[in-house]
Design a protein around this motif. Structure first.
Motif, PDB file in Angstrom:
ATOM      1  N   LEU A   1       0.830  -1.206   0.000  1.00 26.29           N
ATOM      2  CA  LEU A   1       0.000   0.000   0.000  1.00 26.29           C
ATOM      3  C   LEU A   1       0.865   1.256   0.000  1.00 26.29           C
ATOM      4  CD1 LEU A   1      -2.768   1.384   0.181  1.00 26.29           C
ATOM      5  CD2 LEU A   1      -2.631   1.143   2.679  1.00 26.29           C
ATOM      6  N   ALA A   2       1.915   1.276   0.815  1.00 20.87           N
ATOM      7  CA  ALA A   2       2.780   2.456   0.884  1.00 20.87           C
ATOM      8  C   ALA A   2       3.440   2.741  -0.454  1.00 20.87           C
ATOM      9  CB  ALA A   2       3.839   2.272   1.969  1.00 20.87           C
ATOM     10  N   SER A   3       3.937   1.707  -1.119  1.00 19.45           N
ATOM     11  CA  SER A   3       4.615   1.925  -2.401  1.00 19.45           C
ATOM     12  C   SER A   3       3.620   2.392  -3.462  1.00 19.45           C
ATOM     13  CB  SER A   3       5.341   0.648  -2.849  1.00 19.45           C
ATOM     14  OG  SER A   3       4.437  -0.413  -3.094  1.00 19.45           O
ATOM     15  N   TRP A   4       2.406   1.845  -3.438  1.00 13.46           N
ATOM     16  CA  TRP A   4       1.362   2.269  -4.386  1.00 13.46           C
ATOM     17  C   TRP A   4       0.964   3.720  -4.124  1.00 13.46           C
ATOM     18  CZ3 TRP A   4      -3.664   4.039  -4.306  1.00 13.46           C
ATOM     19  CH2 TRP A   4      -4.400   3.928  -5.488  1.00 13.46           C
TER      20      TRP A   4
ATOM     21  N   ALA B   1      17.019  -1.714 -14.326  1.00 11.47           N
ATOM     22  CA  ALA B   1      16.384  -2.084 -15.589  1.00 11.47           C
ATOM     23  C   ALA B   1      14.961  -1.535 -15.686  1.00 11.47           C
ATOM     24  CB  ALA B   1      16.365  -3.601 -15.743  1.00 11.47           C
ATOM     25  N   GLN B   2      14.271  -1.449 -14.555  1.00  4.00           N
ATOM     26  CA  GLN B   2      12.897  -0.954 -14.554  1.00  4.00           C
ATOM     27  C   GLN B   2      12.830   0.553 -14.337  1.00  4.00           C
ATOM     28  OE1 GLN B   2      11.174  -4.005 -11.659  1.00  4.00           O
ATOM     29  NE2 GLN B   2       9.669  -4.071 -13.303  1.00  4.00           N
ATOM     30  N   GLY B   3      13.967   1.209 -14.200  1.00  9.89           N
ATOM     31  CA  GLY B   3      13.987   2.662 -14.018  1.00  9.89           C
ATOM     32  C   GLY B   3      13.410   3.099 -12.694  1.00  9.89           C
ATOM     33  N   ILE B   4      13.594   2.288 -11.647  1.00  4.68           N
ATOM     34  CA  ILE B   4      13.019   2.609 -10.342  1.00  4.68           C
ATOM     35  C   ILE B   4      13.710   3.840  -9.760  1.00  4.68           C
ATOM     36  CG2 ILE B   4      12.567   1.780  -8.008  1.00  4.68           C
ATOM     37  CD1 ILE B   4      10.994   0.335 -10.274  1.00  4.68           C
ATOM     38  N   SER B   5      12.919   4.871  -9.495  1.00  4.89           N
ATOM     39  CA  SER B   5      13.470   6.108  -8.923  1.00  4.89           C
ATOM     40  C   SER B   5      13.276   6.170  -7.416  1.00  4.89           C
ATOM     41  CB  SER B   5      12.797   7.329  -9.564  1.00  4.89           C
ATOM     42  OG  SER B   5      11.398   7.336  -9.298  1.00  4.89           O
ATOM     43  N   HIS B   6      12.243   5.477  -6.913  1.00  4.90           N
ATOM     44  CA  HIS B   6      11.924   5.506  -5.489  1.00  4.90           C
ATOM     45  C   HIS B   6      11.585   4.092  -5.016  1.00  4.90           C
ATOM     46  CE1 HIS B   6      11.435   9.704  -6.609  1.00  4.90           C
ATOM     47  NE2 HIS B   6      11.412  10.033  -5.328  1.00  4.90           N
ATOM     48  N   VAL B   7      12.295   3.650  -4.004  1.00  2.00           N
ATOM     49  CA  VAL B   7      12.042   2.339  -3.404  1.00  2.00           C
ATOM     50  C   VAL B   7      11.323   2.553  -2.078  1.00  2.00           C
ATOM     51  CG1 VAL B   7      13.109   0.305  -2.353  1.00  2.00           C
ATOM     52  CG2 VAL B   7      13.992   1.204  -4.527  1.00  2.00           C
ATOM     53  N   VAL B   8      10.145   1.973  -1.952  1.00  2.00           N
ATOM     54  CA  VAL B   8       9.389   2.002  -0.704  1.00  2.00           C
ATOM     55  C   VAL B   8       9.197   0.546  -0.305  1.00  2.00           C
ATOM     56  CG1 VAL B   8       7.226   2.666   0.410  1.00  2.00           C
ATOM     57  CG2 VAL B   8       8.213   4.142  -1.352  1.00  2.00           C
ATOM     58  N   ARG B   9       9.740   0.160   0.843  1.00  2.00           N
ATOM     59  CA  ARG B   9       9.716  -1.239   1.263  1.00  2.00           C
ATOM     60  C   ARG B   9       9.799  -1.317   2.780  1.00  2.00           C
ATOM     61  NH1 ARG B   9      15.778  -2.739  -1.150  1.00  2.00           N
ATOM     62  NH2 ARG B   9      16.955  -1.400   0.268  1.00  2.00           N
ATOM     63  N   GLY B  10       9.675  -2.517   3.344  1.00  2.00           N
ATOM     64  CA  GLY B  10       9.651  -2.694   4.782  1.00  2.00           C
ATOM     65  C   GLY B  10      10.973  -2.361   5.456  1.00  2.00           C
ATOM     66  N   GLU B  11      10.865  -1.923   6.694  1.00  2.00           N
ATOM     67  CA  GLU B  11      12.042  -1.507   7.453  1.00  2.00           C
ATOM     68  C   GLU B  11      13.036  -2.644   7.666  1.00  2.00           C
ATOM     69  OE1 GLU B  11      12.887   0.437  11.853  1.00  2.00           O
ATOM     70  OE2 GLU B  11      10.954   0.794  10.898  1.00  2.00           O
TER      71      GLU B  11
ATOM     72  N   ALA C   1      29.416   0.044  -8.244  1.00  2.00           N
ATOM     73  CA  ALA C   1      30.297  -0.870  -8.973  1.00  2.00           C
ATOM     74  C   ALA C   1      29.785  -1.142 -10.385  1.00  2.00           C
ATOM     75  CB  ALA C   1      30.434  -2.183  -8.203  1.00  2.00           C
ATOM     76  N   LEU C   2      28.465  -1.178 -10.543  1.00  2.00           N
ATOM     77  CA  LEU C   2      27.854  -1.473 -11.843  1.00  2.00           C
ATOM     78  C   LEU C   2      27.524  -0.210 -12.634  1.00  2.00           C
ATOM     79  CD1 LEU C   2      25.474  -4.359 -10.710  1.00  2.00           C
ATOM     80  CD2 LEU C   2      27.472  -4.594 -12.199  1.00  2.00           C
ATOM     81  N   GLY C   3      27.833   0.960 -12.056  1.00  2.00           N
ATOM     82  CA  GLY C   3      27.551   2.219 -12.748  1.00  2.00           C
ATOM     83  C   GLY C   3      26.072   2.501 -12.883  1.00  2.00           C
ATOM     84  N   LEU C   4      25.286   2.104 -11.878  1.00  2.00           N
ATOM     85  CA  LEU C   4      23.831   2.252 -11.924  1.00  2.00           C
ATOM     86  C   LEU C   4      23.383   3.346 -10.966  1.00  2.00           C
ATOM     87  CD1 LEU C   4      22.867  -1.540 -11.894  1.00  2.00           C
ATOM     88  CD2 LEU C   4      23.115  -0.030 -13.881  1.00  2.00           C
ATOM     89  N   PRO C   5      22.231   3.971 -11.234  1.00  2.00           N
ATOM     90  CA  PRO C   5      21.735   5.044 -10.358  1.00  2.00           C
ATOM     91  C   PRO C   5      21.244   4.495  -9.020  1.00  2.00           C
ATOM     92  CG  PRO C   5      20.129   4.551 -12.066  1.00  2.00           C
ATOM     93  CD  PRO C   5      21.362   3.764 -12.414  1.00  2.00           C
ATOM     94  N   THR C   6      21.228   5.359  -8.030  1.00  3.50           N
ATOM     95  CA  THR C   6      20.715   5.007  -6.704  1.00  3.50           C
ATOM     96  C   THR C   6      19.342   5.637  -6.514  1.00  3.50           C
ATOM     97  OG1 THR C   6      22.911   4.803  -5.716  1.00  3.50           O
ATOM     98  CG2 THR C   6      21.082   5.255  -4.211  1.00  3.50           C
ATOM     99  N   PRO C   7      18.313   4.840  -6.250  1.00  2.30           N
ATOM    100  CA  PRO C   7      16.981   5.401  -6.006  1.00  2.30           C
ATOM    101  C   PRO C   7      16.933   6.121  -4.664  1.00  2.30           C
ATOM    102  CG  PRO C   7      16.898   3.025  -6.500  1.00  2.30           C
ATOM    103  CD  PRO C   7      18.307   3.377  -6.189  1.00  2.30           C
ATOM    104  N   GLN C   8      15.844   6.837  -4.420  1.00  3.36           N
ATOM    105  CA  GLN C   8      15.539   7.330  -3.086  1.00  3.36           C
ATOM    106  C   GLN C   8      14.835   6.211  -2.327  1.00  3.36           C
ATOM    107  OE1 GLN C   8      13.912  11.291  -2.583  1.00  3.36           O
ATOM    108  NE2 GLN C   8      14.457  11.844  -4.671  1.00  3.36           N
ATOM    109  N   TYR C   9      15.039   6.177  -1.012  1.00  4.88           N
ATOM    110  CA  TYR C   9      14.518   5.072  -0.204  1.00  4.88           C
ATOM    111  C   TYR C   9      13.581   5.569   0.888  1.00  4.88           C
ATOM    112  CZ  TYR C   9      18.048   2.122  -2.406  1.00  4.88           C
ATOM    113  OH  TYR C   9      18.802   1.431  -3.327  1.00  4.88           O
ATOM    114  N   LEU C  10      12.541   4.789   1.134  1.00  2.77           N
ATOM    115  CA  LEU C  10      11.665   4.985   2.276  1.00  2.77           C
ATOM    116  C   LEU C  10      11.325   3.604   2.813  1.00  2.77           C
ATOM    117  CD1 LEU C  10       8.571   7.326   2.593  1.00  2.77           C
ATOM    118  CD2 LEU C  10       8.546   5.013   3.500  1.00  2.77           C
ATOM    119  N   HIS C  11      11.661   3.360   4.079  1.00  2.00           N
ATOM    120  CA  HIS C  11      11.383   2.065   4.692  1.00  2.00           C
ATOM    121  C   HIS C  11      10.224   2.199   5.668  1.00  2.00           C
ATOM    122  CE1 HIS C  11      15.414   1.326   3.018  1.00  2.00           C
ATOM    123  NE2 HIS C  11      14.993   0.074   2.946  1.00  2.00           N
ATOM    124  N   THR C  12       9.202   1.387   5.446  1.00  2.07           N
ATOM    125  CA  THR C  12       7.943   1.504   6.187  1.00  2.07           C
ATOM    126  C   THR C  12       8.016   0.786   7.536  1.00  2.07           C
ATOM    127  OG1 THR C  12       7.068  -0.485   5.114  1.00  2.07           O
ATOM    128  CG2 THR C  12       6.636   1.632   4.036  1.00  2.07           C
TER     129      THR C  12
END
Length: 312
Positions: free
Chosen positions: A26-29, A198-208, A223-234
């Motif tokens: 629900l939080a991620s949605w 690969a999915q272009g995730i800009s914001h990760v919302v997941r459990g604490e 190490a893989l040259g990939l972007p870092t999303p913003q994080y919110l842990h519920t």
């Protein structure tokens, strides 16, 4: 133009969704909908021996019953082996991944102090400079090698939108972590980093409970040259014994005979108000989306809580 908000919910089909996993869903949605962004669902089924047949489709049905529908095709990690192999190959080519022949018992025996409950033993780097006659079992990331080559500090720091500023010395807290397991299966850390990019995730919302993984994932992203999303842990939902609800400790599958009742519980765990039992599902979700946006709206210093560290 700024980036398009892209979020995701990524359940493991080791059983059906329970009250704790619905909070994260629900939080991620809500976070995606509050930002007029996209919301994907990814089935994290790389740990195939633990997956329950049919649980993936059942989870999708549970989400649909709660009105939480993704904006496009669902991604299954079990169909992504080639992408994970390509990532591992690139790390090996850089000299940042190495084979390890250590068993779990050997790693635990090498510890200088007792391993805390629910914590894995810190890998001491035994095979970092060669197998020393052992047979290769797993592949590990040379954390120190990556940090030195890229000029990264030993202390990985990031900002969690709910928990505030976070930091971890991955080398000391975890050691060189596994990328491909001894049984040949892909490790969670590698799969999630590759798929978020690969999915272009800009914001990760997941459990604490997953917050502790973030520093490892940031090092791997670098190490893989990939972007870092913003994080919110519920917040975690805990059982009567104080342990977090999980499939491993027997958490009951959601009773979705009345989806709003289950969603009301999840909403309250997120600090949102329960809706009357006769509220149509779409109206309840719309109310929570508005409430979520007012608490977690963008502001000049970035998307997240106010200066006091509280949801706005």
């Amino acid at each position: 133009m700024g980036e398009v908000y892209t979020g995701r919910f990524a359940p493991s089909p080791t059983g059906l969704l329970h009250a704790g996993s619905l909070v994260a869903a629900l939080a991620s949605w809500l976070d995606a909908r509050a930002q007029h962004g996209r919301w994907w669902v990814r089935i994290e089924d790389v740990d195939s021996p633990r997956c329950v047949a049919g649980a993936d489709q059942a989870i999708l049905q549970q989400l649909s019953a709660c009105g939480l529908k993704p904006d496009g095709a669902v991604l299954w990690q079990s169909q992504r082996h080639h992408a994970y192999q390509a990532a591992l190959d690139s790390l090996i080519a850089q000299g940042w991944a190495y084979p390890c022949g250590c068993s779990r018992k050997e790693i635990e025996a090498a510890q200088s102090q007792a391993v805390a409950r629910h914590h894995a033993a810190v890998y001491p780097g035994t095979c970092r400079h060669g197998l020393q006659g052992k047979t290769a079992r797993a592949w590990r990331l040379n954390v120190q090698g990556v940090q030195q080559a890229l000029g990264l500090p030993a202390l990985t720091q990031w900002h969690d939108r709910r928990l505030g500023d976070q930091m971890q010395n991955v080398g000391e807290a975890v050691g060189d972590f596994v990328l491909r397991r001894a049984d040949g299966l892909w490790a969670y850390q590698l799969a999630v980093v590759v798929d978020d990019a690969a999915q272009g995730i800009s914001h990760v919302v997941r459990g604490e409970d997953l917050a502790d993984n973030t520093a490892r994932q940031i090092v791997l992203q670098r190490a893989l040259g990939l972007p870092t999303p913003q994080y919110l842990h519920t917040p975690l939902v805990r059982g009567a014994n104080g342990e977090k609800l999980s499939k491993q400790n027997g958490a009951q599958a959601l009773d979705l005979s009345a989806p709003l009742a289950a969603l009301n519980q999840a909403a309250q765990a997120l600090g949102l108000s329960a809706q009357p039992a006769d509220t149509p599902l779409d109206q309840a979700l719309s109310h929570w989306r508005t409430d979520w946006a007012s608490r977690w709206a963008p502001h000049p210093s970035g998307f997240g809580p106010d200066a006091a560290g509280q949801p706005r």
